[in-house]
Design an enzyme around this catalytic site. Structure first.
Site, mmCIF file in Angstrom:
data_model
loop_
_atom_site.group_PDB
_atom_site.id
_atom_site.type_symbol
_atom_site.label_atom_id
_atom_site.label_comp_id
_atom_site.label_asym_id
_atom_site.label_seq_id
_atom_site.Cartn_x
_atom_site.Cartn_y
_atom_site.Cartn_z
ATOM 1 N N TRP A 324 0.833 -1.203 0.000
ATOM 2 C CA TRP A 324 0.000 0.000 0.000
ATOM 3 C C TRP A 324 0.869 1.254 0.000
ATOM 4 O O TRP A 324 0.517 2.267 -0.630
ATOM 5 C CB TRP A 324 -0.910 0.003 1.240
ATOM 6 C CG TRP A 324 -1.751 1.242 1.378
ATOM 7 C CD1 TRP A 324 -3.014 1.438 0.883
ATOM 8 C CD2 TRP A 324 -1.403 2.457 2.053
ATOM 9 N NE1 TRP A 324 -3.464 2.687 1.209
ATOM 10 C CE2 TRP A 324 -2.497 3.333 1.930
ATOM 11 C CE3 TRP A 324 -0.278 2.888 2.757
ATOM 12 C CZ2 TRP A 324 -2.498 4.618 2.462
ATOM 13 C CZ3 TRP A 324 -0.267 4.165 3.284
ATOM 14 C CH2 TRP A 324 -1.369 5.022 3.149
ATOM 15 N N HIS A 325 2.014 1.187 0.675
ATOM 16 C CA HIS A 325 2.873 2.368 0.770
ATOM 17 C C HIS A 325 3.559 2.708 -0.536
ATOM 18 O O HIS A 325 3.985 3.854 -0.724
ATOM 19 C CB HIS A 325 3.924 2.163 1.868
ATOM 20 C CG HIS A 325 3.385 2.350 3.244
ATOM 21 N ND1 HIS A 325 2.722 1.344 3.920
ATOM 22 C CD2 HIS A 325 3.398 3.413 4.078
ATOM 23 C CE1 HIS A 325 2.354 1.799 5.110
ATOM 24 N NE2 HIS A 325 2.745 3.043 5.233
ATOM 25 N N GLY A 326 3.684 1.763 -1.439
ATOM 26 C CA GLY A 326 4.308 2.095 -2.713
ATOM 27 C C GLY A 326 4.702 0.869 -3.500
ATOM 28 O O GLY A 326 4.813 -0.238 -2.965
ATOM 29 N N PHE A 478 2.091 8.531 -1.177
ATOM 30 C CA PHE A 478 1.358 7.283 -1.039
ATOM 31 C C PHE A 478 -0.134 7.470 -1.332
ATOM 32 O O PHE A 478 -0.849 6.499 -1.376
ATOM 33 C CB PHE A 478 1.538 6.688 0.364
ATOM 34 C CG PHE A 478 3.000 6.525 0.739
ATOM 35 C CD1 PHE A 478 3.903 6.030 -0.160
ATOM 36 C CD2 PHE A 478 3.438 6.906 2.004
ATOM 37 C CE1 PHE A 478 5.233 5.887 0.174
ATOM 38 C CE2 PHE A 478 4.766 6.762 2.349
ATOM 39 C CZ PHE A 478 5.664 6.252 1.434
#
Length: 478
Positions: A324-326, A478
């Site tokens: 999810w963060h990248g 993000f």
């Protein structure tokens, strides 16, 4: 526009005055104004971003109406259609080139090129945040936790509300949407409390995070130029950079929302005072952690299943959280690292051991608590190296030098950086039982207005005098 920009310092008072004095009498007009102001705020980066957020909002609104109207399989089909549309948009913009690039590396030895199918896309600011917020609405309507709204203006305000639009907190419809469906009244004490929280957020961002970033960036960009001790200090600087940056944003967002009589959920609760990794994740980015818990972990069976399945569920949410963060393997590795740290707690049934505040009822923590907090902080600090690194080899090289090169050379941060770290930690420890450290009116000498204004003036001057090169908030990416 960023919170730490001149544009926002002009934007906020104008929106505040128009919100209460020009549109305050009629709820629908007030909500419509919030939508317009939020779209101006978001479109400030790139006006094309408004197309995506409008599509996400409209699809989620229609899905809620459809889920309320239909029953049985049609109801479920509408839910999944909305999930696929929203995750499809997120996947194309955030992950498409990542997976194509990795596939290219696998096929390259065979002489296959995939360059022609990569996309030249700009990642919209905050797309992961508002996508997850929109998804939670349709899921909660399907679960009958909230009734679908027919007020499209209020719904657009719920998705686009500018204080928390680009970096959270990721609000649930059950908390935020009803606040746009009822008349709001300005409360002076709440507004003042919001201003104090905004001020504390700016201090953490401008004074702590941006100054820590100066050495953190140098250390991570050139690890071979420093001794292992210096690299530990660089990791420490990034540890407080990301905390001051992200929790500072959350404080500004929550405080700003209070000016509009909107209550947002708490997103940080002194995470660096945690006594184990499980407690850390109950205190760090709370809105995302609870989102994964409620919409992925529990539906998979949570901890109600056999131990090996509980471990599976734990790894799933941490790996998904990392992704999810990248679209980078470093984020996936960071998630896996925390899942591994979580594993012994799951197996021993101690993942919910610490539910109270550390040092509860005392000024200082017990020696045992201090040791546990120190060990947890150390593990978290190492994890942030993985998170911050450019790639896996960079992370490994940096950590390897931290543990094998016990020398000091190459310089370090200014003494002031350690002072700012100490001030933030001391203030947050002393005020750890409050919603935010500046929730202190009537507390000690601060019950006197002159003392409060001296404190406010001091913080403003520190933000002005200690500012470095203006930088975007880390979680905008993000």
């Amino acid at each position: 526009m960023g919170f730490n920009s001149v544009a926002f310092l002009l934007f906020l008072p104008i929106v505040f005055l128009l919100y209460w004095f020009a549109f305050g009498r009629r709820l629908r007009l007030q909500n419509a104004f919030i939508v317009v102001a939020s779209y101006i705020f978001y479109g400030w980066w790139d006006i094309r971003f408004l197309i995506l957020i409008s599509a996400t909002t409209f699809c989620s609104y229609l899905s809620g109406v459809g889920i309320a109207v239909f029953t049985g399989k049609r109801r479920k089909a509408i839910l999944w259609l909305n999930i696929l549309i929203n995750l499809g948009i997120l996947g194309v913009y955030k992950y498409y080139n990542f997976f194509v690039g990795n596939l290219q590396e696998l096929l390259e030895p065979l002489g296959v090129s995939l360059d022609s199918i990569t996309l030249n896309l700009i990642l919209p600011v905050g797309i992961s945040f508002y996508t997850f917020q929109a998804l939670s609405y349709s899921i909660d309507v399907y679960r009958d936790k909230i009734k679908a709204t027919k007020d499209v203006v209020a719904f657009f305000a719920f998705i686009s509300f500018f204080p928390q639009l680009v970096a959270g907190p990721i609000e649930r419809a059950t908390n935020l949407l009803p606040q746009f469906l009822k008349k709001r009244h300005f409360d002076y004490s709440t507004g003042v409390d919001g201003c104090r929280q905004i001020l504390w957020g700016f201090f953490k961002k401008v004074v702590l995070a941006d100054n820590c970033a100066l050495f953190a960036n140098i250390a991570f960009d050139n690890p071979d130029d420093f001794g292992g001790i210096n690299l530990w200090i660089g990791a420490l600087c990034f540890t407080f950079q990301i905390y001051g940056d992200f929790s500072g944003y959350s404080d500004i967002a929550i405080g700003t929302a209070k000016l509009f009589s909107i209550n947002l959920m708490r997103n940080f609760n002194n995470p660096y005072f945690s006594r184990d990794i499980a407690e850390f994740w109950r205190r760090w980015h709370i809105s995302l952690t609870t989102w994964f818990r409620d919409y992925i972990y529990i539906p998979l069976g949570g901890s109600r299943v056999k131990p090996h399945k509980t471990l599976r569920n734990t790894f799933v949410i941490f790996l998904v959280s990392g992704l999810w963060h990248g679209a980078e393997w470093t984020f996936v590795a960071w998630g896996a690292y925390h899942a591994l740290l979580f594993t012994p707690l799951i197996l021993l049934g101690k993942n919910r051991k610490y539910l109270n505040n550390p040092g509860d009822g005392t000024l200082l923590p017990a020696m045992k608590e201090s040791v546990y907090m120190g060990m947890t902080f150390l593990l978290v600090c190492i994890g942030w190296v993985i998170f911050r690194a450019d790639n896996i080899s960079h992370a490994w090289h940096y950590i390897h030098r931290m543990f094998t090169n016990f020398q000091i050379y190459g310089g370090g941060p200014s003494t002031a950086v350690f002072i700012w770290i100490a001030i933030v930690m001391i203030v947050e420890w002393v005020e750890r039982n409050r919603q935010h450290p500046f929730d202190i009116a009537g507390h000690g000498l601060l019950k006197y207005s002159v003392c409060r204004w001296i404190l406010y003036f001091t913080i403003v001057m520190l933000c002005y005098c200690c500012k470095t090169v203006q930088s975007n908030f880390i979680y905008f990416q993000f």
